[in-house]
Design an enzyme around this catalytic site. Sequence first.
Site, PDB file in Angstrom:
ATOM      1  N   GLN A 257       0.823  -1.201   0.000  1.00  0.00           N
ATOM      2  CA  GLN A 257       0.000   0.000   0.000  1.00  0.00           C
ATOM      3  C   GLN A 257       0.861   1.257   0.000  1.00  0.00           C
ATOM      4  O   GLN A 257       0.335   2.365  -0.064  1.00  0.00           O
ATOM      5  CB  GLN A 257      -0.926   0.022   1.225  1.00  0.00           C
ATOM      6  CG  GLN A 257      -2.032  -0.998   1.152  1.00  0.00           C
ATOM      7  CD  GLN A 257      -2.893  -1.030   2.402  1.00  0.00           C
ATOM      8  OE1 GLN A 257      -2.913  -2.031   3.099  1.00  0.00           O
ATOM      9  NE2 GLN A 257      -3.606   0.047   2.706  1.00  0.00           N
TER      10      GLN A 257
ATOM     11  N   ARG B 277      -9.297  -1.098   7.460  1.00  0.00           N
ATOM     12  CA  ARG B 277     -10.101  -0.153   6.691  1.00  0.00           C
ATOM     13  C   ARG B 277     -10.493   1.042   7.543  1.00  0.00           C
ATOM     14  O   ARG B 277     -11.647   1.455   7.578  1.00  0.00           O
ATOM     15  CB  ARG B 277     -11.353  -0.838   6.149  1.00  0.00           C
ATOM     16  CG  ARG B 277     -11.962  -0.100   4.953  1.00  0.00           C
ATOM     17  CD  ARG B 277     -13.103  -0.881   4.341  1.00  0.00           C
ATOM     18  NE  ARG B 277     -13.597  -0.257   3.142  1.00  0.00           N
ATOM     19  CZ  ARG B 277     -14.092  -0.917   2.109  1.00  0.00           C
ATOM     20  NH1 ARG B 277     -14.169  -2.214   2.128  1.00  0.00           N
ATOM     21  NH2 ARG B 277     -14.541  -0.289   1.053  1.00  0.00           N
ATOM     22  N   CYS B 278      -9.531   1.558   8.308  1.00  0.00           N
ATOM     23  CA  CYS B 278      -9.869   2.725   9.098  1.00  0.00           C
ATOM     24  C   CYS B 278      -8.597   3.520   9.342  1.00  0.00           C
ATOM     25  O   CYS B 278      -7.502   3.019   9.175  1.00  0.00           O
ATOM     26  CB  CYS B 278     -10.478   2.337  10.434  1.00  0.00           C
ATOM     27  SG  CYS B 278      -9.354   1.423  11.465  1.00  0.00           S
TER      28      CYS B 278
ATOM     29  N   GLU C 235     -13.259   4.927   4.845  1.00  0.00           N
ATOM     30  CA  GLU C 235     -13.163   4.242   6.119  1.00  0.00           C
ATOM     31  C   GLU C 235     -14.185   4.687   7.151  1.00  0.00           C
ATOM     32  O   GLU C 235     -14.384   4.004   8.149  1.00  0.00           O
ATOM     33  CB  GLU C 235     -11.738   4.429   6.635  1.00  0.00           C
ATOM     34  CG  GLU C 235     -10.758   3.854   5.609  1.00  0.00           C
ATOM     35  CD  GLU C 235      -9.323   4.240   5.813  1.00  0.00           C
ATOM     36  OE1 GLU C 235      -9.091   5.320   6.361  1.00  0.00           O
ATOM     37  OE2 GLU C 235      -8.440   3.471   5.431  1.00  0.00           O
TER      38      GLU C 235
END
Lengths: 291, 781, 166
Positions: free
Chosen positions: B218, B365-366, B735
């Site tokens: 990422q 996902r945050c 998110e």
Amino acid sequence: MIPGPFRYRRVRSVDEAVALLSQLGTDAKVLSGGQSLIPMMKFRLAEPSYLIDINPIPGLDFIEERDGMLRLGALVRESTLERSSLVRQRYPILHDTAEVIADPLVRNLATVGGNLAHGDPANDHPATMLALRAQVVARGPNGERVIPIDDFFVDTFVTALQPDELLTEIRIPAPPPRSGGAYLKFERKVGDYAIAAAAVFLALDEARRITQAGIGLTNLAYKPLRAVDAERALLGQQPSEELFRHAAELAAQATDPVSDLRGPADYKRAVARTMTLRALRRALERAQANA
Amino acid sequence: MTATAVRGIGVPVKRKEDPRFIRGKGTYVDDIKLPGMLFMDIVRSPYAHARIKRIDVSKALAMPGVIDVITGEELAKANLAWMPTLMGDRQMVLPTDRVVYYAQEVAAVIATDRYTAADAVLAVEVEYEPLPPVLNPFEALKPDAPLVRPDREQKSNHIWHWEAGDKEKTDRVFQEAEVVVAQDLYIPRIHVASIETCGCVANYDPATDKLTIWMTSQAPHAHRTVFSLVTGIPEHKIRIISPDIGGGFGGKVPVYPGYVIATYATLKHKKPIKWIEDRSENLQADSFARDYHIHAELAATRDGKIRGLRVHVVADHGAFDAAANPSRFPAGLFSVCTGSYDMEAAHIQVDGVYTTKPPGGVAYRCSFRVTEAVHTIERMVDILADELGMDPAEIRFKNFIQPHQFPYKSPTGWEYDSGNYPAALQKALDMIGYQELRREQAERRARGELMGIGISTFTEIVGAGPSHTFDILGIKMFDSAEIRVHPTGAVIVRIGVQTQGQGHETTFAQIVAEELGIPVEYITVEHGDTDTAPYGLGTYASRSTPTAGAATAVAARKIREKARLIAAHLLEVSPDDLEWKDYAFRVKGAPDRYKTMQEIAFAAYTNFPLGLEPGLEAECYYDPPNLTFPFGAYVCVVDIDRGTGQVKIREFLAVDDCGTIINPMIVEGQIHGGLTMGMAPALFEEIVYDENGTMLTGTFMDYLLPTAVETPHWKTAKTVTPSPHHPLGAKGVGESPTIGAPPAIVNAVVDALSHLGVRHIDIPITPAKVYRILQEKGVAE
Amino acid sequence: METLPIQVTVNSRTYTAEVEPRLLLVHFLRDVLNLTGTHIGCDTTSCGACTVLWNGRPVKSCTVFAVQVDGGEILTVEGLERDGQLHPVQEGFWEEHGLQCGFCTPGMMMTAVALLNENPDPTEEEIRKAISGNLCRCTGYVNIVKAIQYAARKLREGATVHVGGA
Ligand SMILES: Cc1cc2nc3c(=O)[nH]c(=O)nc-3n(C[C@H](O)[C@H](O)[C@H](O)COP(=O)(O)OP(=O)(O)OC[C@H]3O[C@@H](n4cnc5c(N)ncnc54)[C@H](O)[C@@H]3O)c2cc1C
Ligand code: FES
Ligand code: FES
């Protein structure tokens, strides 16, 4: 995850399968849908030297009613069972069961024969077959024998099948009038094995007395379970909510689950009671509709 | 040029990346195949804590097709047995003497194909002497606890202590408070479990002396810097390519030992090495998220005005602190836990602890630890409402930071950029028919049925930088974009962030389309290749739109300024006589005299004014002045089965506000996905260990990702409160739903049981947990 | 080590190969035939990223040995498009934003193709059940359902489609 090496033999008849099985002994495993066996091989929990692929055997996927029996060939896929109108109309309990096994893709390969032969108390068909008093037909080097379902499940992953025997057919008595069955499973999500599940089959006489009662339970003991005391409590009685609750309680008492990620043992017992009760109610509805 | 032709900001443009994916022509790491490529597979520890007495690789090495078996001892000689984590800790690549978590990498096999490598892994013999595992962080903090990290100078399992807010003031507020509520909350270990696992293809080419690594990353640039630091290879000799990524969610931010071993192996064997994890390895050894043991207290007046928040967290980081937070924020942005509410004081303390579990503390996902923050405050507000007998909506309205208070300085030091919390909640309540639901709930309760309504009104904090506050290993958290307009008006945009499904190739093209008036189909966005993309910190914590999105807009505006000069030259007017209107430079007062960007682009290479550099390019390294603060109001309605304890989400409405929306279709998709990943840990997912430290949830049979059957049909709506400091007013959204959904669900379940005296349930809310409560309260069926 | 000859028709092309019996169909497709559109997401037959049609039925190709499909027909995502024409399911996924990272997408689409071959007008509930053997971590399924509904509409309106593989 990669399975270990093995040799592969394809067979085109039951005789050929049996001959190979006798020749190779415990080194060989039958490959049916492969949906239990291949995952175990990937984790090297199973490392057979030979796989005998029975899928090419023609005509082993029949679903037919004959001589007062529903006959299912060992190679009937769960998805075929699920879509069969005969099954849906006459044996809705089997439809209930097929529909909650694994997921739709797994069901396209998984076979009813494999589901029983695997001897996994977490599998769903064993309970249904116990409730329905099914018979398992096996073919070995000495010919065919019919095994009553009550004698079929011996231990976890152990059945009455000998290493050189092939399960060829499952026979289920045709439903009498005023009878009905239902299978109810409680799972954490699609693709999960049951936290608890109950298969119930009931038949009533004209006086609305219960003449036949079958209760099978899934994933609640070291092997698939028949709730004998609960069945006995139902026999000869007229169905009532009170009676059903009593029977469900007896069924729950018959269980011996282990605590695991699906929940503690006492929880599973409670869910067994709920599933049995609800399956009893639904079986009764169907029996009454079937009058 | 018309808006219909340009299809810029606000248009639901179909995604430009999709044609390759729907044809099966994406290129994920495992799709890469190079001539002579070898395969790596990893031997892993069956113990959570053990001394390694002996590793015997002879049997494995003797197998046909096995090229090499690499151990820690060998890596140590190359000074590679350890590597730095992003948090300034260090982590074993391969152990030399001991393992500290179950499924830890112990040795690596290199073979000619996957199958042989897998067989060889089983042939490596390792003798262990088991040591006592340390699984509970509270136990780990006891003085007699076995030491997880004897390699450290500090001989304890305590890693760090971190504080935010004003202790004195907070303590005072609590002393004076009319009402105090307190609660322990545990947010368990979970795993992002993107459907693609992690892996890489590492290829050292002796002819060019260049190391190329395709990896599930990422943050390719940051990883290149780490690789350079670890191996000593100069950065320009390393090229990291992050091809198509099958989901990241935070799990592809850390550097995993597998990448480093594969790199070592390619340098050693001068052959490409592929390493692809199994799902079990992914779940068992890759970075986890959460594992926060929280004690929270809220002080309030009797009429429901919140005055202060006090929180203490024990954070289980496993055996290495391998979280992926900005360096100065070991607990991430957890201190945003005062949430959407105006209060006098707050004091937050977090202690990081080592245990013999896999390392991590990544996001799921945050944004960095914001889920934990939001869960804390949203649960506490409901608990306070229950204490005071207030409606959860009413207590929120009473305590919201009001629209006129923005920019709002929070008691822990954050400056919220913009918001309108009451409007969002009111919209949600109106849409779902809140009063009607409450009536229905009362009726059902009277019949013995269990139905609950849960609210969550969260504030998210995303878009790190600014660089004066945020860095990773010293690298400031800016982000970048580079735009080249070609003579025919076609555009290449290169961005420093990376996409794992967020649709950057489309949204970033839309930003440029909007700013330059060039139709979106003429714009190509590239990313993920460190040889071509400008330096950037990567995509996580919803930072792409706030940072690289801004960089893209600013770079485009630089181009526009140059284009103005060229347009003036072409139209023979002064630049000041031109205005940018309807996607063209038009002569003021004579809008029919204009030049489009296509015409200007051509002139930039063929007919530019004397003294002006030819070409039409710009780049921007954007350092955001502040973070952005998306927010939302969620309402969840649940029914509980008294016979099984099963919770069913009947309805879920998400009202989100992420400022200006670039592509509404993509935003909605992000919200659906985020809600599902919010529901998952609320109801299903948890990493569980047995008393030996063996992970029990190491496959998808037991680590329970929801299917389409368990997932409700999400309903979404929006309000729009632009960010005042972002060039486009955008805030980032991927998110928000993951952090907003869990408390909405928990609040709904607790609400269903509140009349029985239930105040809190830890996630995941499994049927077994609920049933136990029903039994205790005597309402189980 | 034993190897066996197999002949398989994949996306209407016939291939012959010598394979080890333990070679999984998914690895045969990806590593031998280079058809990398079929993905791998788990070890336990749970995720469906590997879904292909085998004689028209969707199955998880990670749980089938390549030797088993000898003489059979396989359809993978690469075979959905015909003569430059996207299959309506592909079109639906694009139109309705039925994918994000795209990793689950090939498997999901293969399941959808099989569903629509069997049931041209499925309800939302039927769609959700049909795709319950395919995990998606990105989309939350809402748009996948819409994508399949889009394709169903399109197919009912008489889009010209081959029914591949079977
Ligand atoms: C993700 C997943 C979830 C699942 N969930 C469920 C579930 O919820 N409920 C459920 O019931 N099942 C479930 N299953 C198991 C699935 O139904 C299996 O397919 C089934 O148990 C075995 O059938 P099979 O045809 O695949 O048998 P195989 O895997 O081919 O064989 C299983 C065993 O039986 C033997 N065998 C097979 N056929 C014969 C025969 N005719 N004669 C003699 N021996 C034979 C084999 O040698 C092997 O030992 C799940 C499977 C997966 C992958
Ligand atoms: S790879 Fe997951 S089901 Fe096949
Ligand atoms: S789109 Fe990423 S897993 Fe489905």
